[in-house]
Scaffold this active site. Structure first.
Site, PDB file in Angstrom:
ATOM      1  N   GLY A   1       0.841  -1.197   0.000  1.00 50.79           N
ATOM      2  CA  GLY A   1       0.000   0.000   0.000  1.00 50.79           C
ATOM      3  C   GLY A   1       0.868   1.236   0.000  1.00 50.79           C
TER       4      GLY A   1
ATOM      5  CB  THR B   1      14.321  -3.979   6.330  1.00 48.16           C
ATOM      6  OG1 THR B   1      13.199  -3.123   6.165  1.00 48.16           O
ATOM      7  CG2 THR B   1      13.924  -5.431   6.127  1.00 48.16           C
TER       8      THR B   1
ATOM      9  CG  HIS C   1       6.767   0.513  13.327  1.00 42.26           C
ATOM     10  ND1 HIS C   1       5.790  -0.255  12.757  1.00 42.26           N
ATOM     11  CD2 HIS C   1       6.962   1.557  12.482  1.00 42.26           C
ATOM     12  CE1 HIS C   1       5.407   0.286  11.620  1.00 42.26           C
ATOM     13  NE2 HIS C   1       6.105   1.393  11.427  1.00 42.26           N
TER      14      HIS C   1
ATOM     15  CG  ASP D   1       6.979  -3.095   8.436  1.00 42.80           C
ATOM     16  OD1 ASP D   1       7.102  -2.524   7.342  1.00 42.80           O
ATOM     17  OD2 ASP D   1       6.186  -2.720   9.318  1.00 42.80           O
TER      18      ASP D   1
END
Length: 178
Positions: free
Chosen positions: A9, A36, A51, A85
């Site tokens: 997205g 990452t 996060h 992610d």
């Protein structure tokens, strides 16, 4: 649960949140977040902290800014689910590494092979980069082109592809609910 789920997205579309919800529904424990991101500045460090705060203690974090295929292969052996992610940051890291940037097709192949060999479900997150304007500089165009190529390859080998729009997950491959 499909073996490979690809959540794609635009920026701030809700893709990471949805991918995490899928991972948590897949495995009650033994969940691994494969990060990452290399946080080069305060703004990125703040995003990383946010996060991290979204994940509880049932999550283990493994950092894989460059060697993502080996991390998936090795970590999947003893995990209930992997959440990667994200692929766009991984692409950035590869492009900025002079020893790796000229071998992007090899890295994409290695990632696809690692996903096929994974021994647990893998959920991958990436940005859709094809809806914007043509970037003005060569590095940005190279980034867009490689992310587009990578996204197509991962979507092709994924069992399920979910596109997130305005926080709404829409399954575009693999049927079932998002």
């Amino acid at each position: 649960m499909p073996k490979i789920t690809f959540v794609i997205g635009g920026c701030r579309s809700g893709k990471s949140r949805h991918a995490q919800e899928l991972a948590e529904a897949t495995a009650p424990a033994n969940r691994v977040y494969v990060a990452t991101c290399v946080p080069y500045d305060d703004e990125m460090r703040d995003r990383v902290r946010k996060h991290q705060a979204d994940r509880d203690r049932t999550w283990k974090t493994v950092e894989a800014p460059l060697d993502l295929p080996d991390t998936i292969r090795d970590t999947s052996r003893e995990s209930g689910v992997l959440l990667v992610d994200c692929l766009t940051l991984w692409t950035t890291n590869l492009l900025l590494d002079p020893e790796r940037s000229d071998r992007m097709p090899l890295w994409i192949d290695r990632l696809a092979e690692a996903l096929e060999a994974a021994q647990c479900p893998v959920i991958l997150v990436s940005n859709e980069v094809g809806g914007g304007i043509v970037p003005e500089n060569a590095l940005a165009r190279q980034f867009r082109d490689w992310v587009g190529t990578l996204n197509q390859r991962i979507a092709a080998c994924a069992d399920r592809v979910i596109w997130t729009v305005a926080g709404i997950p829409v399954t575009i491959k693999g049927g079932g609910s998002g």
